[in-house]
Design an enzyme around this catalytic site. Structure first.
Site, PDB file in Angstrom:
ATOM      1  N   ASP A 251       0.971  -1.173   0.097  1.00 11.92           N
ATOM      2  CA  ASP A 251      -0.033  -0.142   0.053  1.00 11.92           C
ATOM      3  C   ASP A 251       0.934   1.322  -0.105  1.00 11.92           C
ATOM      4  O   ASP A 251       2.028   1.121  -0.624  1.00 11.92           O
ATOM      5  CB  ASP A 251      -0.957  -0.095   1.215  1.00 11.92           C
TER       6      ASP A 251
ATOM      7  N   HIS B 197       1.958   1.511  -3.072  1.00 13.72           N
ATOM      8  CA  HIS B 197       1.005   2.517  -3.847  1.00 13.72           C
ATOM      9  C   HIS B 197       1.702   3.978  -3.791  1.00 13.72           C
ATOM     10  O   HIS B 197       1.176   5.074  -4.122  1.00 13.72           O
ATOM     11  CB  HIS B 197      -0.357   2.701  -3.135  1.00 13.72           C
TER      12      HIS B 197
END
Length: 492
Positions: free
Chosen positions: A334, A356
């Site tokens: 993430d 991410h």
């Protein structure tokens, strides 16, 4: 005997003894990681009388090239200094006080995050240790304690007593039982906490449980070379993270109400969901960390073919000012870094893999929805969904301004190179931007790299809610279908 063996096992770390053959060789690493076995072995091993390799622990033997001279050299490092006199206070179980002087005497712990040490079970069921060089910024330094009372803690139950009474705390091979937080919130001003050996945790299926919590003023949190903090993530990973599935600790390492302090040279692996939550801090520096959640990339029986780890942010930063994060390596699933509120924040020298990217947000719908003055610089984002991202929540209010991305290199990005979205929802974007959160004074300088798929640029702003975006030396290629509704000139 147990007490002296424990002290002996840390001598090569405290005195910075290097492997005589070559720095970074796996022989040196196995003596650090398998310190207990190494100390026991070296107590009876003498090269002049023992030339065969029978009876030598396989973990030591295989990583020292099956040569007695390498074993002997590493053992010599273990014995280069005299063991200090140790007094065990009757009032504190498993806390060893190694100095208690009226005039504080400084001491030094050699620390390094230049290599990731992978520990795996070999076919013979012995522990094999392999040192694997990685593209991580080297952060090798010496930490000097503040003198005063130094305590070595080997049992979880003794942590609270050490926190209350010791200036410097060495946490050695701590196992925290289920529902037991390593609570470092009552540290003395100027205290130091040093992690050594392997820190592990029992299963606690509770989203409100925080495995490690720290606060304080002028505090240093660090680790000796070869230490590992293992978050037991595999016990919880189900592919859903904090979005559903079974209950699991939401934030692994909570840092709050921390002032004029440092966190440095820690190696953390296998955290359950989010790793660091940085909250309500001022003048805090985090430097030279390695966060390795690579084991969560693989699917398991609960994740339906998806990576088992999910929502595994490296750093969530909120309500903090004058915060610096630097020279840190993150492999996760993430956001590498996510700033949701705060002022005067610098993120520099990051290596972000698999997640991410470098994010502002999501902004809106929280107790504090203002981000002012954040710089991301001199960093790499590799094999990730996004590179540089600003995300604001649909239908919410807030403000984001004075944001700078500079000298950011992207590679193998799958979704967006530069992404500014004002339609964000955790379940997925709406496609309809709202203008309750304003975004102003955003600069991208020398942001370059390549996409494996997706869009090089995607900017979706609400009506008149974005202003003063600057692109200088920006070049991202390999994607298609770029779409920017701001600025009026279109995508870079």
């Amino acid at each position: 005997m147990k007490r002296s063996a424990l002290i002996l096992s840390f001598l090569p770390l405290v005195f910075g003894c290097d492997n005589p053959k070559s720095p970074g060789h796996s022989c040196a690493s196995v003596y650090s990681v398998s310190s207990a076995a190494a100390s026991s072995f070296c107590a009876t091993f003498t090269a002049s009388t023992v030339t065969a390799t029978t009876g030598v622990p396989e973990a030591l033997l295989s990583n020292c090239d099956y040569k007695t001279k390498h074993l002997s050299s590493a053992c010599s490092c273990l014995g280069t200094a005299a063991v200090p006199t140790v007094a065990t206070p009757s009032s504190v179980s498993s806390v060893y006080i190694t100095s208690a002087t009226a005039t504080p005497t400084s001491f030094t712990f050699k620390t390094s995050t230049a290599h990731i040490v992978k520990v795996a079970k070999a076919a013979t069921s012995s522990t094999a240790v392999v040192t694997t060089p990685v593209s991580v910024p080297t952060a090798s330094s010496s930490f000097t304690g503040n003198g005063g009372t130094t305590c070595t803690v080997t049992e979880y139950a003794a942590i609270s007593s050490a926190v209350a009474s010791c200036s410097n705390i060495l946490l050695s091979d701590i196992y925290a039982p289920p529902s037991s937080t390593i609570d470092l919130q009552g540290l003395q001003t100027g205290a130091a906490v040093i992690f050594a050996g392997k820190t592990t945790f029992g299963d606690t299926a509770d989203s409100d449980f925080d495995p490690i919590v720290v606060s304080g003023t002028s505090v240093t949190i660090t680790g000796v070379e070869g230490h590992v903090i293992d978050g037991n993530g595999a016990a919880y990973w189900d592919g859903q993270g904090s979005n559903g599935g079974s209950d699991k600790p939401d934030h692994f390492f909570v840092v709050k109400d921390m002032y004029n302090s440092r966190i440095e040279n820690l190696y953390i692996q296998n955290w359950p969901v989010h790793c660091f939550e940085i909250e309500s801090t001022e003048h805090l520096t985090v430097s030279g960390l390695t966060l390795n959640n690579s084991a969560g990339d693989a699917a398991n029986s609960k994740s339906d073919g998806d990576p088992a780890a999910h929502n595994s942010d490296g750093f969530d930063i909120k309500e903090s000012s004058y915060f610096t994060l630097e020279n840190t390596w993150v492999h996760n699933q993430d956001d590498c870094v996510a700033v949701t509120s705060g002022t005067d924040i610098v993120v520099d020298g990051m290596y972000c893999y698999g997640g991410h990217g470098l994010s502002i947000g999501s902004i809106g719908g929280k107790s504090d929805n203002t981000v002012n003055g954040v710089t991301f610089s001199n960093s790499q984002v590799i094999s990730s969904q996004n590179g540089c991202r600003i995300k604001t929540n649909s239908g919410e209010t807030g403000e984001v301004y004075n944001i700078r991305y500079e000298n950011i290199t992207l590679s193998d990005i799958s979704d967006y190179g530069i992404d500014v979205q004002q339609d964000y929802l955790n379940g997925g974007p709406t496609g309809e931007p709202t203008n309750g959160v304003t975004i102003a004074n955003v600069t991208f300088v020398d942001v370059t790299g390549t996409m494996s798929d997706g869009k090089d640029y995607y900017i979706l702003c609400g009506d008149d809610s974005c202003s003063n975006f600057v692109f200088d030396g920006v070049s991202i290629t390999g994607g298609s279908g770029d779409n920017c509704n701001y600025p009026s000139t279109g995508c870079p």
